[in-house]
Design an enzyme around this catalytic site. Sequence first.
Site, mmCIF file in Angstrom:
data_model
loop_
_atom_site.group_PDB
_atom_site.id
_atom_site.type_symbol
_atom_site.label_atom_id
_atom_site.label_comp_id
_atom_site.label_asym_id
_atom_site.label_seq_id
_atom_site.Cartn_x
_atom_site.Cartn_y
_atom_site.Cartn_z
ATOM 1 N N ARG A 46 0.416 -1.225 -0.301
ATOM 2 C CA ARG A 46 0.351 0.193 0.183
ATOM 3 C C ARG A 46 1.321 1.312 0.014
ATOM 4 O O ARG A 46 0.417 2.369 -0.090
ATOM 5 C CB ARG A 46 -1.137 0.120 1.254
ATOM 6 C CG ARG A 46 -2.252 -0.792 0.798
ATOM 7 C CD ARG A 46 -3.375 -0.897 2.240
ATOM 8 N NE ARG A 46 -2.401 -0.584 3.428
ATOM 9 C CZ ARG A 46 -3.391 -1.046 4.143
ATOM 10 N NH1 ARG A 46 -4.467 -1.118 4.552
ATOM 11 N NH2 ARG A 46 -2.372 -1.681 5.718
ATOM 12 N N LYS A 144 2.184 -19.234 6.721
ATOM 13 C CA LYS A 144 1.084 -19.373 8.218
ATOM 14 C C LYS A 144 0.884 -17.947 9.179
ATOM 15 O O LYS A 144 1.589 -17.494 8.557
ATOM 16 C CB LYS A 144 1.920 -20.284 9.336
ATOM 17 C CG LYS A 144 3.199 -19.628 10.107
ATOM 18 C CD LYS A 144 3.499 -20.877 10.545
ATOM 19 C CE LYS A 144 3.138 -21.088 12.316
ATOM 20 N NZ LYS A 144 4.465 -19.922 12.632
ATOM 21 N N HIS A 174 7.731 -23.701 6.985
ATOM 22 C CA HIS A 174 8.884 -23.194 6.259
ATOM 23 C C HIS A 174 10.442 -24.440 7.290
ATOM 24 O O HIS A 174 10.662 -24.620 6.403
ATOM 25 C CB HIS A 174 10.054 -21.497 6.712
ATOM 26 C CG HIS A 174 9.750 -22.205 7.969
ATOM 27 N ND1 HIS A 174 9.656 -21.386 8.968
ATOM 28 C CD2 HIS A 174 11.128 -22.231 8.508
ATOM 29 C CE1 HIS A 174 9.807 -21.843 10.712
ATOM 30 N NE2 HIS A 174 11.053 -21.669 10.514
ATOM 31 N N LYS A 178 13.339 -27.226 5.850
ATOM 32 C CA LYS A 178 14.467 -27.081 6.135
ATOM 33 C C LYS A 178 15.462 -28.968 5.642
ATOM 34 O O LYS A 178 14.963 -29.806 5.950
ATOM 35 C CB LYS A 178 14.356 -27.913 7.782
ATOM 36 C CG LYS A 178 14.016 -26.406 8.355
ATOM 37 C CD LYS A 178 14.145 -26.745 9.803
ATOM 38 C CE LYS A 178 13.799 -25.105 10.415
ATOM 39 N NZ LYS A 178 14.585 -23.343 11.064
ATOM 40 N N GLU A 212 13.523 -22.917 21.774
ATOM 41 C CA GLU A 212 14.260 -21.740 21.250
ATOM 42 C C GLU A 212 15.185 -20.726 22.775
ATOM 43 O O GLU A 212 14.727 -20.771 23.432
ATOM 44 C CB GLU A 212 13.337 -20.786 20.327
ATOM 45 C CG GLU A 212 12.846 -21.510 19.656
ATOM 46 C CD GLU A 212 11.570 -20.339 18.841
ATOM 47 O OE1 GLU A 212 11.801 -20.521 17.851
ATOM 48 O OE2 GLU A 212 10.776 -20.750 18.830
ATOM 49 N N ASP A 231 1.442 -21.439 17.495
ATOM 50 C CA ASP A 231 2.128 -21.050 17.096
ATOM 51 C C ASP A 231 3.516 -21.746 16.095
ATOM 52 O O ASP A 231 4.031 -22.136 15.401
ATOM 53 C CB ASP A 231 3.303 -19.667 17.889
ATOM 54 C CG ASP A 231 4.549 -19.394 17.044
ATOM 55 O OD1 ASP A 231 3.970 -18.682 15.879
ATOM 56 O OD2 ASP A 231 6.120 -19.212 17.839
ATOM 57 N N HIS A 236 4.642 -26.942 13.273
ATOM 58 C CA HIS A 236 5.844 -26.938 12.987
ATOM 59 C C HIS A 236 6.557 -28.910 13.826
ATOM 60 O O HIS A 236 6.431 -29.487 12.940
ATOM 61 C CB HIS A 236 7.219 -26.517 13.345
ATOM 62 C CG HIS A 236 6.821 -24.656 12.504
ATOM 63 N ND1 HIS A 236 6.563 -24.207 11.850
ATOM 64 C CD2 HIS A 236 7.179 -23.707 12.635
ATOM 65 C CE1 HIS A 236 6.635 -23.037 11.345
ATOM 66 N NE2 HIS A 236 7.252 -22.381 12.520
ATOM 67 N N LYS A 331 10.186 -21.143 24.194
ATOM 68 C CA LYS A 331 11.044 -20.282 23.849
ATOM 69 C C LYS A 331 11.982 -19.858 25.349
ATOM 70 O O LYS A 331 11.243 -20.111 26.148
ATOM 71 C CB LYS A 331 10.310 -18.389 23.185
ATOM 72 C CG LYS A 331 8.932 -18.827 22.723
ATOM 73 C CD LYS A 331 9.204 -17.635 21.286
ATOM 74 C CE LYS A 331 8.074 -17.546 20.289
ATOM 75 N NZ LYS A 331 9.550 -18.148 18.735
#
Length: 483
Positions: A46, A144, A174, A178, A212, A231, A236, A331
């Site tokens: 935009r 996603k 994704h 990998k 992570e 998430d 995944h 996380k």
Amino acid sequence: IPVDPFDLVVFGGTGDLAQRKILPALFRRHCDEQLPDGARIIGAARSDLTRESYQALVAEALQTHCGAVAPEQLARFLDRVLYLRVDATDPAGWQALTQELGKPRQDRVRVFYFSVGPSLFAPLAEQIWAHELADDQTRIVVEKPFGHDLASARALNQTLASHFDESQIYRIDHYLGKETVQNLMAIRFGNMLFEPLWNSQYVDHIQITVAETVGVGGREAYYDKSGAMRDMMQNHLMQLLCLIAMEPPAKFDPDAVRDEKLKVIRALEPVEPHHIVRGQYVAPSGATGSDLTYRETVGAPRSTTESYVALKAHISNWRWAGTPFYLRTGKRLVARSSVINVFFKDAPHSIFGADAGRHANLLTIRLQPDEGITLKVTIKEPGPGGMRLMDVPLDMSFAQALGDNIHGAPDAYERLITDVIRGNQTLFMRGDEVEAAWAWTDPIIAGWTSRGDVPKPYDSGSTGPGDADLLMRRDQRDWRGIN
Ligand code: BG6
């Protein structure tokens, strides 16, 4: 081998994903001479930008995300890059896009990459149709999160299906791009060694860990509405579970592979509430720094969104009945580590007597970092002291075994985008797969809501909440992978 000539329109071309992943991936393929002459990348968004100012934005993104960028490569790449001001809900910019693209042509692949929020999928699809920009060779790529629950995923599937055939829709996870995740299929179905043992008769249990070190800083608004279950787990980890648990497909082709993955998801039993642990990271006492406490980071002092989830899953089918799968992801954990551990059963009878202890084989597949495979085998402890046993690793690090070949391996997005242009859907999720994954996830989340469940606190930089260890200990097992 270069891909076919293409026009790739990136809706959301000024956005974070385009800058961090899509454009760098295309640039690396360009540097590897994989993009043919005349292939064009059209950023659409935009913002009121000229072609030159968009090119400057792209150059900056590549310099940030691709390391050292050779100026002549960059200049050649930027020649491919155009920009058009397009608003999904406003017909104005569509005229220019229609003019630029012309009618769909058989000798030129056309891809529309929806790197935008899902609320724009329907208006984009409608505009594309209204302006006759697509034919049955046109492909669309969607990112996603594909929905927030089963109902929204179904609605998105219906929206896309009203304009495109399933064979034209590329839903990205994704993880499937990998290199090491694809390797799971090579390891299982390229070797005779593992497959005969790959079932509940020989496998005691399987652990999948995706840990992570990063927190949620930078994506607070999205993440606080999602949490680790939506998430990471629904997509995944579910994909990793499918690749580990599925039956051998007859061929490495899109529907053969996806049919088998779907059967795994559909065979998952509902998860018992006491087989699941949610966590939320807090600052360890005395710690300082940003993003150490989830609630502070997202600016919601009473948030009950989980940044960690661990669960025990069962697959009700002939192959896996009785073998639990333990999955966890979180996380701000102590290490970044994605790893799958396949614990084999003890030998049925020890000829060495009880003193020899328990010695079961363990196959460890490290997905990232330090990709590789280790098989723990039992041998005789060296020395004259009788028949004592010990475990040693048969260890293969891909970096050592493959040298530069592994470092030259494409990033997930490079692989996935070239697959879209080539028209190969094997590494993309089919609509029914996504819906089945939500059908399994929804009752878990609904259970938390109805019980008013609050995640257990865990220290930033730790291995996760203590209750996740208890989940294992109740079954006389321990987590492996990050601790
Ligand atoms: C994304 C999640 O899909 O995957 C992120 O939204 C997560 O929260 C990321 O950090 C992990 O991907 P990778 O490739 O770094 O393991």
